[in-house]
Design an enzyme around this catalytic site. Structure first.
Site, short mmCIF file in Angstrom:
data_model
loop_
_atom_site.label_atom_id
_atom_site.label_comp_id
_atom_site.label_asym_id
_atom_site.label_seq_id
_atom_site.Cartn_x
_atom_site.Cartn_y
_atom_site.Cartn_z
N LYS A 1 -34.82 20.33 165.92
CA LYS A 1 -34.82 21.78 165.71
C LYS A 1 -33.52 22.14 165.01
O LYS A 1 -32.45 22.17 165.63
CB LYS A 1 -34.91 22.56 167.03
CG LYS A 1 -35.23 24.02 166.76
CD LYS A 1 -34.79 24.98 167.84
CE LYS A 1 -33.37 25.41 167.73
NZ LYS A 1 -33.01 26.18 166.53
N GLU B 1 -22.51 17.17 171.33
CA GLU B 1 -21.41 17.30 170.36
C GLU B 1 -21.10 18.78 170.28
O GLU B 1 -21.85 19.54 169.67
CB GLU B 1 -21.85 16.79 168.99
CG GLU B 1 -22.14 15.31 168.91
CD GLU B 1 -20.88 14.46 168.87
OE1 GLU B 1 -19.76 15.01 168.96
OE2 GLU B 1 -21.02 13.24 168.76
N CYS C 1 -16.25 21.88 163.09
CA CYS C 1 -15.82 21.67 164.47
C CYS C 1 -14.51 20.90 164.55
O CYS C 1 -13.83 20.95 165.58
CB CYS C 1 -16.92 20.95 165.25
SG CYS C 1 -17.51 19.49 164.40
N GLU D 1 -12.66 28.93 170.05
CA GLU D 1 -13.12 28.50 168.73
C GLU D 1 -13.45 29.75 167.90
O GLU D 1 -14.29 30.55 168.30
CB GLU D 1 -14.36 27.63 168.91
CG GLU D 1 -14.72 26.89 167.66
CD GLU D 1 -15.89 25.94 167.88
OE1 GLU D 1 -16.81 26.28 168.64
OE2 GLU D 1 -15.88 24.85 167.27
P1 NAD Z 1 -24.99 27.36 168.61
O1 NAD Z 1 -24.63 26.66 169.87
O2 NAD Z 1 -25.09 28.82 168.61
O3 NAD Z 1 -26.39 26.83 168.07
C1 NAD Z 1 -26.65 25.47 167.84
C2 NAD Z 1 -28.15 25.23 167.91
O4 NAD Z 1 -28.57 25.52 169.23
C3 NAD Z 1 -28.98 26.11 166.98
O5 NAD Z 1 -30.04 25.33 166.46
C4 NAD Z 1 -29.51 27.18 167.92
O6 NAD Z 1 -30.75 27.73 167.51
C5 NAD Z 1 -29.70 26.37 169.19
N1 NAD Z 1 -29.71 27.16 170.43
C6 NAD Z 1 -29.16 28.36 170.67
N2 NAD Z 1 -29.43 28.76 171.94
C7 NAD Z 1 -30.18 27.78 172.50
C8 NAD Z 1 -30.77 27.61 173.79
N3 NAD Z 1 -30.65 28.51 174.73
N4 NAD Z 1 -31.46 26.48 174.02
C9 NAD Z 1 -31.58 25.54 173.05
N5 NAD Z 1 -31.06 25.65 171.82
C10 NAD Z 1 -30.36 26.76 171.55
O7 NAD Z 1 -23.95 26.83 167.53
P2 NAD Z 1 -23.85 27.25 166.00
O8 NAD Z 1 -23.24 28.60 165.96
O9 NAD Z 1 -25.14 27.00 165.30
O10 NAD Z 1 -22.84 26.15 165.44
C11 NAD Z 1 -21.50 26.23 165.60
C12 NAD Z 1 -21.03 25.41 166.80
O11 NAD Z 1 -21.41 24.05 166.62
C13 NAD Z 1 -19.54 25.39 166.95
O12 NAD Z 1 -19.21 25.52 168.31
C14 NAD Z 1 -19.15 24.02 166.44
O13 NAD Z 1 -17.93 23.52 166.94
C15 NAD Z 1 -20.29 23.21 166.89
N6 NAD Z 1 -20.38 21.96 166.13
C16 NAD Z 1 -19.99 20.80 166.75
C17 NAD Z 1 -20.04 19.60 166.05
C18 NAD Z 1 -19.62 18.32 166.71
O14 NAD Z 1 -19.87 17.28 166.13
N7 NAD Z 1 -19.00 18.35 167.88
C19 NAD Z 1 -20.49 19.58 164.73
C20 NAD Z 1 -20.88 20.78 164.14
C21 NAD Z 1 -20.83 21.97 164.85
#
Ligand code: NAD
Length: 493
Positions: free
Chosen positions: A173, A248, A282, A382
């Protein structure tokens, strides 16, 4: 209008009746729209993945490898198309898509094409003299993966490649605001000879399609990349099924500059490390701690370089910094800066959205903040935007303690020309990756993953197979004896 589901090799419309739009954040134009997927669509995708699993799991590694090699060639021939699609849906500069996202993704595919043929258990031995032990690494089953919007193609790769090269099947997803390249990739997987059903994609809202995927009884493992807050929810949802979880999560990378550092290298490294992908990375450099003798010069150097960064249209190869992912994100970033300013921090440069031609986009200027308190939100939380906070320190002990003083532990860097300081820093900083005299570069051969609340488990490299395989111990009797010595625990005679 595009179909939001790719299941069993077929594109189909989502069933929720809710339309989602993919917006180009540079100008607010609609790139694509689709009826979002819901629980029924997740069911269909998981069923397709489950059906494809036995054959894919037992396919000889060379078959998986051959298909992945074909996929790499296919992506190379479509590299420009992928780069443009990635730029349109995220607003990232085309130079970044062309020189980083797409080639990095292709290199990942090439790596896992090789890795698929090198997946082996530990060498066998007779530990007790009576049995030969073997270790098998077996695929887990259907993996449910959820990815964020910041590097949509690379994140799809990091999820799909280790899963399928180890013989699992997957339902991915992607973030519902950046699904375009994940759907393109799923179709290219089938075109490359990866059987239908091995790679499936559902584009839907997190709380709807995401939660349905994690909770699905036929999903054996959950792999999530995103924010720490949502990661905690993912873990909760995976608990009743005792599913394997790989997380992650967020980061707040420190950038520690000791007083013997090469100042020019540190200043350039900080600017590039803080602004890559608009700071929506990130591992981006977010907190620079600079030892007092270099502090003033470092702040002045970064402020000067920040002014030279060209904001502009993402598709223009001359653009250094594009818009953020959305206006909402730009406002969120601005909120952090305003609250820090109100609390007494100094905004040395930036701290605003540009006007003029860029006013219609989600732009925010490179922003340098000093004088913030270590325990303030701009240092601890963050931000995910082009904001660098710089703070001074005196002793090495203090600098390293400050670097470790957040809940995150994803990445960090230390800048010094003294080998012993560098060796101490790489040892003491609690993060999944510590760079010395650089910040950002990653390679397919090396693992990426967090400590502390940045999560656990590894993406890329052979280490990722620790997440995506079950280790099975097989013990073979080599004596042929009907009555074994250990039976004396039961039979006295
Ligand atoms: P997010 O947590 O808002 O969303 C990530 C994904 O989770 C999306 O596909 C979203 O639709 C889904 N999601 C949201 N609510 C959910 C729920 N209740 N149940 C299941 N899935 C759900 O994050 P974002 O804003 O898309 O991305 C930014 C974040 O990602 C930052 O915190 C960044 O640090 C992190 N990130 C981490 C890495 C890593 O390798 N550690 C890499 C890239 C991004």
């Amino acid at each position: 209008m595009t179909a939001s589901v790719f299941a069993g090799g077929q594109r189909r419309e989502g069933s929720t009746g809710v339309t989602g739009e993919v917006i180009n954040p540079a100008d607010g134009s609609v790139v694509d729209s689709m009826v979002l997927a819901g629980a029924d669509d997740v069911d269909a995708a998981v069923a397709a993945a489950r059906q494809a699993f036995p054959e894919w799991a037992s396919a000889p590694p060379v078959a998986r490898s051959t298909a992945l090699n074909d996929l790499a060639r296919r992506l190379e021939s479509r590299a420009e198309e992928y780069a443009l699609a990635e730029t349109r849906q995220t607003g990232k500069p085309i130079r970044l898509s062309t020189e980083f996202d797409v080639p990095g993704s292709i290199d990942n595919v090439a790596f896992f094409a090789g890795a698929a043929r090198n997946l082996e258990g530990k060498a066998s031995a007779e530990w007790d003299g009576a049995h030969t032990s073997l270790i098998r690494r077996e695929p887990i089953g259907v993996v449910g993966s959820i990815a964020p919007w910041n590097y949509p193609l690379q994140m799809a790769m990091w999820k799909i490649l280790p899963a399928i090269s180890a013989g699992n099947t997957i339902v991915l997803k992607p973030a519902e605001i950046t699904p375009v390249t994940s759907l393109m990739l799923a179709e290219d997987c089938v075109a490359a000879g990866i059987p239908a059903g091995v790679v499936n994609v559902v584009v839907g809202a997190g709380p709807v399609a995401g939660e349905a995927l994690i909770s699905h009884p036929d999903v054996s493992m959950v792999s999530f990349t995103g924010s720490t807050g949502v990661g905690k929810r993912v873990m909760e949802l995976a608990t009743p099924g005792v599913k394997r979880v790989h997380l992650e999560l967020g980061g707040k990378a420190p950038f520690v500059v000791f007083d013997d550092a090469d100042l020019e290298a540190a200043v350039h490294g900080a600017v590039a490390g803080a602004l890559i992908n608009g700071g929506q990375d990130c591992t981006a450099a977010t907190r620079a701690y600079v030892q007092r003798p270099l502090y003033e010069a470092f702040v002045a150097g970064v402020a000067d370089l920040f002014q030279t960064v060209r904001l502009g249209a993402p598709e223009d190869p001359a653009t250094d910094l594009g818009p953020l992912i959305s206006r909402r994100q730009a406002e969120r970033v601005g909120g952090f800066v305003e609250r820090a300013r109100a609390a007494g921090a100094k905004v040395v440069t930036g701290g605003e959205a540009p006007g003029g031609e860029l006013a219609a986009g989600a732009y925010y200027r490179p922003t340098l903040v000093t004088g913030a308190a270590q325990d303030s939100e701009i240092v601890q939380d963050e931000i995910f935007g082009p904001v660098l906070v710089v703070l001074p320190f005196d002793s090495d002990d203090e600098g390293l303690a400050l670097a470790n003083d957040t809940v995150y532990g994803l990445a960090a860097s230390a800048w010094t020309t003294d080998i012993f300081r560098g060796l101490r820093a790489q040892r003491e900083i609690q993060a999944g990756c510590v760079w010395v005299n650089d910040h950002i570069p990653i390679v397919s051969e090396m693992p990426h993953g967090g400590f502390k609340q940045s999560g656990f488990g590894k993406d890329m490299s052979m280490y990722s197979f620790e997440e995506y395989t079950n280790v099975k111990h097989v013990s073979l009797d080599i004596t042929g004896e009907a009555r074994k010595p250990w039976h004396r625990t039961i039979f006295t005679a």
